[in-house]
Design an enzyme around this catalytic site. Structure first.
Site, PDB file in Angstrom:
ATOM      1  N   HIS A  63      -5.083  -3.150   6.338  1.00 34.32           N
ATOM      2  CA  HIS A  63      -4.861  -3.452   4.909  1.00 34.32           C
ATOM      3  C   HIS A  63      -6.231  -3.807   4.320  1.00 34.32           C
ATOM      4  O   HIS A  63      -6.567  -4.972   4.125  1.00 34.32           O
ATOM      5  CB  HIS A  63      -3.872  -4.597   4.751  1.00 34.32           C
ATOM      6  CG  HIS A  63      -3.690  -5.007   3.309  1.00 34.32           C
ATOM      7  ND1 HIS A  63      -3.059  -4.217   2.390  1.00 34.32           N
ATOM      8  CD2 HIS A  63      -4.072  -6.102   2.637  1.00 34.32           C
ATOM      9  CE1 HIS A  63      -3.063  -4.810   1.209  1.00 34.32           C
ATOM     10  NE2 HIS A  63      -3.684  -5.963   1.340  1.00 34.32           N
ATOM     11  N   ASP A  94       0.837  -1.200   0.000  1.00 36.93           N
ATOM     12  CA  ASP A  94       0.000   0.000   0.000  1.00 36.93           C
ATOM     13  C   ASP A  94       0.876   1.255   0.000  1.00 36.93           C
ATOM     14  O   ASP A  94       0.590   2.227  -0.694  1.00 36.93           O
ATOM     15  CB  ASP A  94      -0.921  -0.012   1.228  1.00 36.93           C
ATOM     16  CG  ASP A  94      -1.694  -1.320   1.333  1.00 36.93           C
ATOM     17  OD1 ASP A  94      -2.494  -1.593   0.438  1.00 36.93           O
ATOM     18  OD2 ASP A  94      -1.454  -2.087   2.287  1.00 36.93           O
TER      19      ASP A  94
HETATM   20  N1  LIG Z   1      -0.989  -7.940   2.483  1.00 28.83           N
HETATM   21  C1  LIG Z   1      -0.918  -7.690   1.187  1.00 28.83           C
HETATM   22  O1  LIG Z   1      -0.445  -6.640   0.759  1.00 28.83           O
HETATM   23  C2  LIG Z   1      -1.409  -8.684   0.210  1.00 28.83           C
HETATM   24  C3  LIG Z   1      -1.942  -9.871   0.631  1.00 28.83           C
HETATM   25  N2  LIG Z   1      -2.365 -10.803  -0.264  1.00 28.83           N
HETATM   26  C4  LIG Z   1      -2.878 -12.042   0.275  1.00 28.83           C
HETATM   27  O2  LIG Z   1      -1.835 -13.018   0.235  1.00 28.83           O
HETATM   28  C5  LIG Z   1      -2.419 -14.317   0.239  1.00 28.83           C
HETATM   29  C6  LIG Z   1      -1.744 -15.200  -0.783  1.00 28.83           C
HETATM   30  O3  LIG Z   1      -1.880 -14.688  -2.076  1.00 28.83           O
HETATM   31  P1  LIG Z   1      -1.392 -15.504  -3.351  1.00 28.83           P
HETATM   32  O4  LIG Z   1      -0.050 -16.089  -3.141  1.00 28.83           O
HETATM   33  O5  LIG Z   1      -1.614 -14.649  -4.531  1.00 28.83           O
HETATM   34  O6  LIG Z   1      -2.505 -16.619  -3.329  1.00 28.83           O
HETATM   35  P2  LIG Z   1      -2.513 -18.085  -3.992  1.00 28.83           P
HETATM   36  O7  LIG Z   1      -3.947 -18.453  -4.070  1.00 28.83           O
HETATM   37  O8  LIG Z   1      -1.671 -18.135  -5.188  1.00 28.83           O
HETATM   38  O9  LIG Z   1      -1.795 -18.944  -2.860  1.00 28.83           O
HETATM   39  C7  LIG Z   1      -2.333 -18.957  -1.602  1.00 28.83           C
HETATM   40  C8  LIG Z   1      -1.904 -20.200  -0.880  1.00 28.83           C
HETATM   41  O10 LIG Z   1      -2.622 -20.209   0.320  1.00 28.83           O
HETATM   42  C9  LIG Z   1      -2.747 -21.532   0.746  1.00 28.83           C
HETATM   43  N3  LIG Z   1      -3.974 -21.805   1.483  1.00 28.83           N
HETATM   44  C10 LIG Z   1      -4.007 -21.917   2.803  1.00 28.83           C
HETATM   45  N4  LIG Z   1      -5.211 -22.242   3.221  1.00 28.83           N
HETATM   46  C11 LIG Z   1      -6.004 -22.345   2.144  1.00 28.83           C
HETATM   47  C12 LIG Z   1      -7.366 -22.689   1.960  1.00 28.83           C
HETATM   48  N5  LIG Z   1      -8.153 -22.954   3.005  1.00 28.83           N
HETATM   49  N6  LIG Z   1      -7.830 -22.715   0.696  1.00 28.83           N
HETATM   50  C13 LIG Z   1      -7.039 -22.421  -0.344  1.00 28.83           C
HETATM   51  N7  LIG Z   1      -5.731 -22.091  -0.207  1.00 28.83           N
HETATM   52  C14 LIG Z   1      -5.215 -22.074   1.022  1.00 28.83           C
HETATM   53  C15 LIG Z   1      -2.603 -22.390  -0.492  1.00 28.83           C
HETATM   54  O11 LIG Z   1      -1.450 -23.143  -0.254  1.00 28.83           O
HETATM   55  P3  LIG Z   1      -1.469 -24.498   0.542  1.00 28.83           P
HETATM   56  O12 LIG Z   1      -2.465 -25.391  -0.101  1.00 28.83           O
HETATM   57  O13 LIG Z   1      -0.064 -24.923   0.363  1.00 28.83           O
HETATM   58  O14 LIG Z   1      -1.793 -24.181   1.961  1.00 28.83           O
HETATM   59  C16 LIG Z   1      -2.270 -21.449  -1.626  1.00 28.83           C
HETATM   60  O15 LIG Z   1      -1.177 -21.883  -2.383  1.00 28.83           O
HETATM   61  C17 LIG Z   1      -3.919 -14.102   0.043  1.00 28.83           C
HETATM   62  O16 LIG Z   1      -4.538 -14.165   1.313  1.00 28.83           O
HETATM   63  C18 LIG Z   1      -4.006 -12.680  -0.502  1.00 28.83           C
HETATM   64  O17 LIG Z   1      -5.251 -12.094  -0.218  1.00 28.83           O
HETATM   65  C19 LIG Z   1      -2.254 -10.604  -1.616  1.00 28.83           C
HETATM   66  C20 LIG Z   1      -1.743  -9.425  -2.091  1.00 28.83           C
HETATM   67  C21 LIG Z   1      -1.308  -8.360  -1.213  1.00 28.83           C
HETATM   68  O1  LIG Z   2      -7.333  -8.835  -1.529  1.00 25.81           O
HETATM   69  C1  LIG Z   2      -6.323  -9.343  -2.067  1.00 25.81           C
HETATM   70  O2  LIG Z   2      -6.064 -10.537  -2.081  1.00 25.81           O
HETATM   71  C2  LIG Z   2      -5.335  -8.433  -2.735  1.00 25.81           C
HETATM   72  C3  LIG Z   2      -4.679  -7.491  -1.817  1.00 25.81           C
HETATM   73  O3  LIG Z   2      -4.643  -7.621  -0.614  1.00 25.81           O
HETATM   74  C4  LIG Z   2      -4.022  -6.350  -2.445  1.00 25.81           C
HETATM   75  O4  LIG Z   2      -3.864  -6.332  -3.657  1.00 25.81           O
HETATM   76  O5  LIG Z   2      -3.649  -5.429  -1.710  1.00 25.81           O
END
Ligand SMILES: NC(=O)C1=CN([C@@H]2O[C@H](COP(=O)(O)OP(=O)(O)OC[C@H]3O[C@@H](n4cnc5c(N)ncnc54)[C@H](OP(=O)(O)O)[C@@H]3O)[C@@H](O)[C@H]2O)C=CC1
Ligand SMILES: O=C([O-])CC(=O)C(=O)O
Length: 440
Positions: free
Chosen positions: A280, A252
Site C-alpha cells: 500500500h 486501492d
Molecule cells: N491502508 C489504507 O488504505 C489507508 C491507511 N490510512 C492510515 O490510517 C491511519 C489513520 O488515519 P486517520 O484515522 O485518518 O488518522 P487520524 O490522525 O485522524 O487518527 C489517527 C489516530 O492514530 C493514533 N495514534 C497512534 N499513535 C500515534 C502517534 N504516535 N501520534 C499521533 N497519533 C497517533 C491517534 O489516536 P490515539 O491518540 O488514540 O492513539 C489518532 O487518533 C494513518 O496511519 C493513515 O496513514 C489512511 C488512509 C488509507
Molecule cells: O498516506 C496516507 O495516510 C493516505 C493513504 O494511505 C491513502 O490515501 O491511501
C-alpha cells in the site's frame, strides 16, 4: 426501544466517578494490569477505561451502579443500562454477540467506521456487537466524545462500548481487530523513523492480541505503512494464525475500479477481478491484465495500453496524495467504506469468478512472490472469515517487472523492522523513490 426501570444494577465497576457533564459516564484510573512492550511508544503510567454493556430484557438505573469485586470495568454510559427491546421476538433470532476492537478510535477514519459497524450494515441486522475502542492519553477525552455520539445514535445492535488506553483490555476476546491508529508522517520525519515509531505500536498490539484476543481473531491493519505494520503485528502474535492478518488495500482496489469505469464509460459495478498487488504505497500494482469490464478483459475494452500502463497506474498509486492536497487530510470516509468492504468480503461468499484484494502473509503463494512478507494479492472467501488465494491469474513482462519493484520495497521495509519482528538487528536502506500513497 421500551425502557422499564429496575431497582438493581448489573453494571459493575471499579472506582466509578460520575462526569459533571455526563451523568451516565463512569471511569476508572488504575495502573495498567499488563505492560509487555520494551518500546513504550505511548506514555502509559495509567490507563483509563470507560465502558458499558446492555443486556436484553432488563433496565437499570444509572445511579445504582455498584462496584465490581473483580475490578473489571465493562460498560460506558447508556450501555450500562439493560432494557427490553420492543422487537423482543426479533432479538431472539439474533446471533451471539461479537467483540470488535478498534484502535485509533478517536481518529478520522474511525469516526466514519464506528457508526457503520454499530448500524448493522457490516455484520448484518441480526448480529449484535460490542465495540472495544482503543485510544491514548492524548485522545481519551475525544474518545469519550465518540462514545457519547454512539450513545446518542440509539443503535439497537450495539450492546457494549468500552473505551480504554490499555490494548490488553481492548483486545480481550476480540474476534475482529481493526488497527487504525498510527502516527501520521509529518514534515521532516524519515520513512525509516516512521517505520520504527509505528512498528513499535504494532509490535505492542501484536503482543496484546497474542495474549488476550480470540485464537481465531481476524486482524485488519489500516495504519500506515500498513503492510509492514501487519507483518510486525503477526510476528508478535504467534498464537493467532498468520493467515488471519490483513493489510488494507481495498481502498486501492476501489480506486482502481473507479478509474477503469470512468475511462470505459460504464458504471463501476461492471468492473471485476481487480487485483492490487504488493505494498500500500506508490509502488502498488493495479493489475489491468487480469481485471475485467463487463466480463471482458480490460485490454479488450480500453484499447489504450499507454493510458493503462502510465496514467491509470500512476493515478491509482498516487490517488491518496492528490486527495490530501485537496482535502488537507487523508481519505477517511472512503477508507472506512473500504474497511467495510474488506470485512464483508471475508464474511460473505465471493461471487463466482470474481475476487478481492487484500494484503496477506506470503506463505506458499503460487505467484513466486518472496515468502514471509505481507503482500496484496487476489483472494476469494467462502464467507467464513477465511480466504484462499486465486490461482488462475496471468502475468506478462510488464506485470512481473512491476511486481518485482513493490516486492523489493517490502523486503527493504522488512529489514528496517527486524528488531520488531524478532529477526535481529534492523538495517534500513529503503529505495529512495517509494512513498506512502499520501506522500508526493
Ligand atoms: N491502508 C489504507 O488504505 C489507508 C491507511 N490510512 C492510515 O490510517 C491511519 C489513520 O488515519 P486517520 O484515522 O485518518 O488518522 P487520524 O490522525 O485522524 O487518527 C489517527 C489516530 O492514530 C493514533 N495514534 C497512534 N499513535 C500515534 C502517534 N504516535 N501520534 C499521533 N497519533 C497517533 C491517534 O489516536 P490515539 O491518540 O488514540 O492513539 C489518532 O487518533 C494513518 O496511519 C493513515 O496513514 C489512511 C488512509 C488509507
Ligand atoms: O498516506 C496516507 O495516510 C493516505 C493513504 O494511505 C491513502 O490515501 O491511501
Amino acid at each position: 426501544m421500551a425502557l422499564t426501570q429496575l431497582n438493581n444494577s448489573t453494571c459493575s465497576k471499579t472506582q466509578l466517578h460520575s462526569s459533571s457533564q455526563h451523568s451516565f459516564l463512569s471511569r476508572t484510573r488504575t495502573l495498567p494490569r499488563h505492560y509487555h512492550s520494551t518500546f513504550a511508544p505511548l506514555h502509559r503510567t495509567q490507563h483509563a477505561t470507560i465502558s458499558c454493556s446492555v443486556a436484553p430484557n432488563q433496565v437499570q438505573v444509572p445511579a445504582a451502579q455498584t462496584q465490581d469485586p473483580k475490578g473489571k470495568p465493562d460498560c460506558y454510559g447508556v450501555f450500562c443500562l439493560t432494557y427490553d427491546l420492543k422487537a423482543e421476538e426479533e432479538t431472539k433470532s439474533w446471533k451471539k454477540l461479537i467483540n470488535i476492537a478498534v484502535s485509533g478510535a478517536a481518529g478520522m477514519i474511525s469516526n466514519h467506521l464506528l457508526f457503520k459497524l454499530a448500524s448493522g450494515e457490516v455484520f448484518g441486522p441480526d448480529q449484535p456487537i460490542a465495540l472495544k475502542l482503543l485510544g491514548s492519553e492524548r485522545s481519551i477525552q475525544a474518545l469519550e466524545g465518540v462514545a457519547m455520539e454512539l450513545e446518542d445514535s440509539l443503535f439497537p445492535l450495539l450492546r457494549e462500548v468500552v473505551i480504554s488506553i490499555d490494548p490488553y483490555e481492548v483486545f480481550q476476546d476480540a474476534e475482529w481487530a481493526l488497527l487504525i491508529g498510527a502516527k501520521p508522517r509529518g514534515p521532516g520525519v524519515e520513512r525509516a523513523a516512521l517505520l520504527d515509531i509505528n512498528g513499535q505500536i504494532f509490535a505492542e498490539q501484536g503482543k496484546a492480541l497474542n495474549a488476550v484476543a480470540s485464537r481465531n481473531a481476524k486482524v485488519i491493519v489500516v495504519g500506515n505503512p500498513c503492510n509492514t505494520n501487519a507483518l510486525i503485528c503477526l510476528k508478535n502474535a504467534p498464537n493467532i494464525p498468520a493467515k488471519n492478518f490483513h493489510a488494507l488495500t481495498r481502498l486501492d482496489e476501489n480506486r482502481a475500479k473507479c478509474q477503469l469505469a470512468l475511462k470505459a464509460g460504464v458504471f463501476y459495478d461492471k468492473v471485476s477481478n481487480m487485483t492490487i498487488w504488493g505494498n500500500h504505497s506508490t509502488t502498488q500494482v493495479p493489475d489491468f491484465l487480469n481485471a475485467r469490464i463487463d466480463g471482458l478483459p480490460v485490454k479488450e475494452v480500453i484499447k489504450d495500453n499507454k493510458w493503462l500502463e502510465e496514467e491509470f497506474t500512476e493515478k491509482v498509486q498516487k490517488r491518496g496524495g492528490v486527495l490530501i492536497q485537496k482535502w488537507g487530510r487523508s481519505s477517511a470516509a472512503s477508507t472506512s467504506v473500504s474497511i467495510v468492504d474488506a470485512i464483508r468480503s471475508l464474511i460473505t461468499p465471493t461471487p463466482e469468478g470474481d475476487w478481492f484484494s487484500s494484503g496477506v502473509y506470503t506463505n506458499g503463494n503460487p505467484y513466486g512472490i518472496a515468502e514471509d512478507i505481507v503482500f496484496s494479492m487476489p483472494c476469494r472467501s467462502k464467507g467464513d472469515g477465511d480466504y484462499e488465494l486465486v490461482k488462475d491469474v496471468i502475468f506478462d513482462d510488464y506485470l512481473r517487472q512491476k511486481l518485482a519493484k513493490t516486492e523489493a520495497e517490502l523486503l527493504a521495509e522488512k529489514k528496517c523492522v527486524a528488531h520488531l519482528t524478532g529477526e535481529g538487528i534492523a538495517v534500513c536502506d529503503l529505495p529512495g523513490d517509494t512513498m506512502l500513497p499520501g506522500e508526493m
